[in-house]
Write a protein that holds these residues in place. Structure first.
Motif, mmCIF file in Angstrom:
data_model
loop_
_atom_site.group_PDB
_atom_site.id
_atom_site.type_symbol
_atom_site.label_atom_id
_atom_site.label_comp_id
_atom_site.label_asym_id
_atom_site.label_seq_id
_atom_site.Cartn_x
_atom_site.Cartn_y
_atom_site.Cartn_z
ATOM 1 N N ARG A 79 93.599 -79.238 13.000
ATOM 2 C CA ARG A 79 92.388 -78.644 12.470
ATOM 3 C C ARG A 79 92.551 -77.341 11.614
ATOM 4 O O ARG A 79 93.743 -76.536 11.715
ATOM 5 C CB ARG A 79 91.455 -77.814 13.670
ATOM 6 N N CYS A 80 91.966 -77.252 10.491
ATOM 7 C CA CYS A 80 92.005 -76.410 9.401
ATOM 8 C C CYS A 80 91.593 -74.972 10.118
ATOM 9 O O CYS A 80 90.464 -74.716 10.507
ATOM 10 C CB CYS A 80 91.174 -76.545 8.378
ATOM 11 N N ASP A 81 92.377 -73.875 9.966
ATOM 12 C CA ASP A 81 92.184 -72.579 10.332
ATOM 13 C C ASP A 81 90.704 -72.036 9.561
ATOM 14 O O ASP A 81 90.185 -71.140 10.160
ATOM 15 C CB ASP A 81 93.347 -71.712 10.111
ATOM 16 N N VAL A 82 90.708 -72.420 8.574
ATOM 17 C CA VAL A 82 89.547 -71.827 7.538
ATOM 18 C C VAL A 82 88.161 -72.590 7.735
ATOM 19 O O VAL A 82 87.288 -71.828 7.931
ATOM 20 C CB VAL A 82 89.848 -71.747 5.973
ATOM 21 N N CYS A 83 88.202 -73.832 7.757
ATOM 22 C CA CYS A 83 86.829 -74.440 7.999
ATOM 23 C C CYS A 83 86.815 -75.341 9.010
ATOM 24 O O CYS A 83 85.820 -75.979 9.205
ATOM 25 C CB CYS A 83 86.729 -75.142 6.492
ATOM 26 N N GLY A 84 87.860 -75.590 9.925
ATOM 27 C CA GLY A 84 87.873 -76.474 10.877
ATOM 28 C C GLY A 84 87.853 -77.984 10.528
ATOM 29 O O GLY A 84 87.713 -78.878 11.489
ATOM 30 N N GLY A 85 88.169 -78.335 9.160
ATOM 31 C CA GLY A 85 88.211 -79.766 8.943
ATOM 32 C C GLY A 85 89.554 -80.411 9.229
ATOM 33 O O GLY A 85 90.445 -79.812 9.918
ATOM 34 N N GLU A 86 89.446 -81.623 9.305
ATOM 35 C CA GLU A 86 90.706 -82.449 9.934
ATOM 36 C C GLU A 86 91.867 -82.416 9.007
ATOM 37 O O GLU A 86 91.562 -82.527 7.836
ATOM 38 C CB GLU A 86 90.010 -83.818 10.124
ATOM 39 N N LEU A 112 97.275 -81.638 4.687
ATOM 40 C CA LEU A 112 96.193 -81.172 4.016
ATOM 41 C C LEU A 112 95.055 -81.242 4.483
ATOM 42 O O LEU A 112 94.372 -82.163 5.129
ATOM 43 C CB LEU A 112 96.076 -82.048 2.860
ATOM 44 N N CYS A 113 93.971 -80.242 4.511
ATOM 45 C CA CYS A 113 92.511 -80.170 4.985
ATOM 46 C C CYS A 113 91.704 -81.123 4.150
ATOM 47 O O CYS A 113 91.742 -81.183 3.102
ATOM 48 C CB CYS A 113 92.195 -78.831 5.003
ATOM 49 N N SER A 114 91.238 -82.008 5.035
ATOM 50 C CA SER A 114 90.392 -83.142 4.530
ATOM 51 C C SER A 114 89.118 -82.648 3.876
ATOM 52 O O SER A 114 88.440 -83.100 3.177
ATOM 53 C CB SER A 114 90.042 -84.328 5.506
ATOM 54 N N ARG A 115 88.641 -81.190 4.323
ATOM 55 C CA ARG A 115 87.287 -80.635 3.915
ATOM 56 C C ARG A 115 87.693 -79.824 2.747
ATOM 57 O O ARG A 115 86.903 -79.975 1.539
ATOM 58 C CB ARG A 115 86.740 -80.085 5.012
ATOM 59 N N CYS A 116 88.482 -78.601 2.844
ATOM 60 C CA CYS A 116 88.540 -77.825 1.864
ATOM 61 C C CYS A 116 89.920 -77.915 1.290
ATOM 62 O O CYS A 116 90.029 -77.003 0.052
ATOM 63 C CB CYS A 116 88.500 -76.478 2.462
ATOM 64 N N GLY A 117 90.921 -78.667 1.487
ATOM 65 C CA GLY A 117 92.168 -78.805 0.590
ATOM 66 C C GLY A 117 92.981 -77.756 0.809
ATOM 67 O O GLY A 117 94.135 -77.996 0.332
#
Ligand SMILES: [Zn+2]
Length: 215
Positions: free
Chosen positions: A145-152, A125-130
């Motif tokens: 890394r999240c493809d959308v926002c780069g979040g962990e 699960l992206c820790s930034r955008c969910g």
């Protein structure tokens, strides 16, 4: 109006299949798990209660689930019907639900436990955008890394080995009797949840006499 219940163990694709049905038939998708996660993320009083239970690896108490679902259905925003997952959780709730809401069908997504293990432990699960990822079916381009926002990307807090063992045990203990009750009333459509999501969706629709999913 169409009213369906989707049942299946965690990782069986209830959310995905429910969404595919909901979009096409203008149904409101109600996922008890998502409702609870919303409360956790928004730090409501209910959220704090749920968080404690999830940490212990247990399922949320039936009465609490019942209250949340009723409150949700009382909003009456489902003009064309709904598809609900994560409910009912015991035969008493099931009887009541059938009588009160005139359910059209119960979709049972059948998935063996060993496949549940494989799928659940691959979830991130992206820790930034969910955004949801799965290291088997939906891999991110950069690992971690999240493809959308780069979040962990992290595992969900409740996706540990101990928690999953406890959840599977509780699931079979609680949900198998509910399925039996629904089966006795000839409401259940059982679909093999192992193939890809499109195959599963078409199979569901065939059983429910619904038009096939169009790409
Ligand atoms: Zn993200």
């Amino acid at each position: 109006m169409r009213k369906y219940v989707i049942m299946g163990v965690q990782g069986s694709g209830k959310g995905t299949q429910g969404l595919m049905l909901a979009r096409d038939f203008d149904l409101v998708q109600i996922s008890v798990g998502d409702v609870f996660r919303w409360h956790v993320q928004n730090h409501t009083k209910l959220g704090a209660q749920v968080r404690r239970i999830m940490r212990a690896g247990a399922l949320v108490d039936d009465d609490l689930v019942d209250a949340v679902v009723r409150r949700r259905l009382d909003e009456h925003d489902w003009n064309y019907g709904f598809v609900i997952d994560g409910f009912p959780r015991n035969p008493v709730q099931a009887e009541f639900f059938l009588e009160s809401y005139d359910i059209d069908g119960v979709i049972h997504l059948d998935l063996p436990d060993e496949e549940v293990w494989r799928r659940v432990l691959a979830r991130r699960l992206c820790s930034r955008c969910g955004m949801d990822y799965n290291l088997i079916a939906h891999r991110p381009k950069d690992e971690g890394r999240c493809d959308v926002c780069g979040g962990e990307l992290l595992s969900r807090e409740d996706d540990t080995t101990d928690a999953l063992t406890a959840r599977l045990r509780e699931y079979h203990g609680k949900i198998d009797p509910v399925l039996e009750l629904f089966r006795g009333k000839e409401f259940v459509v059982t679909v093999d949840a192992r193939p890809d999501k499109m195959t599963v969706q078409q199979e569901i629709r065939k059983h429910l006499d619904l038009a096939p999913y169009q790409l």
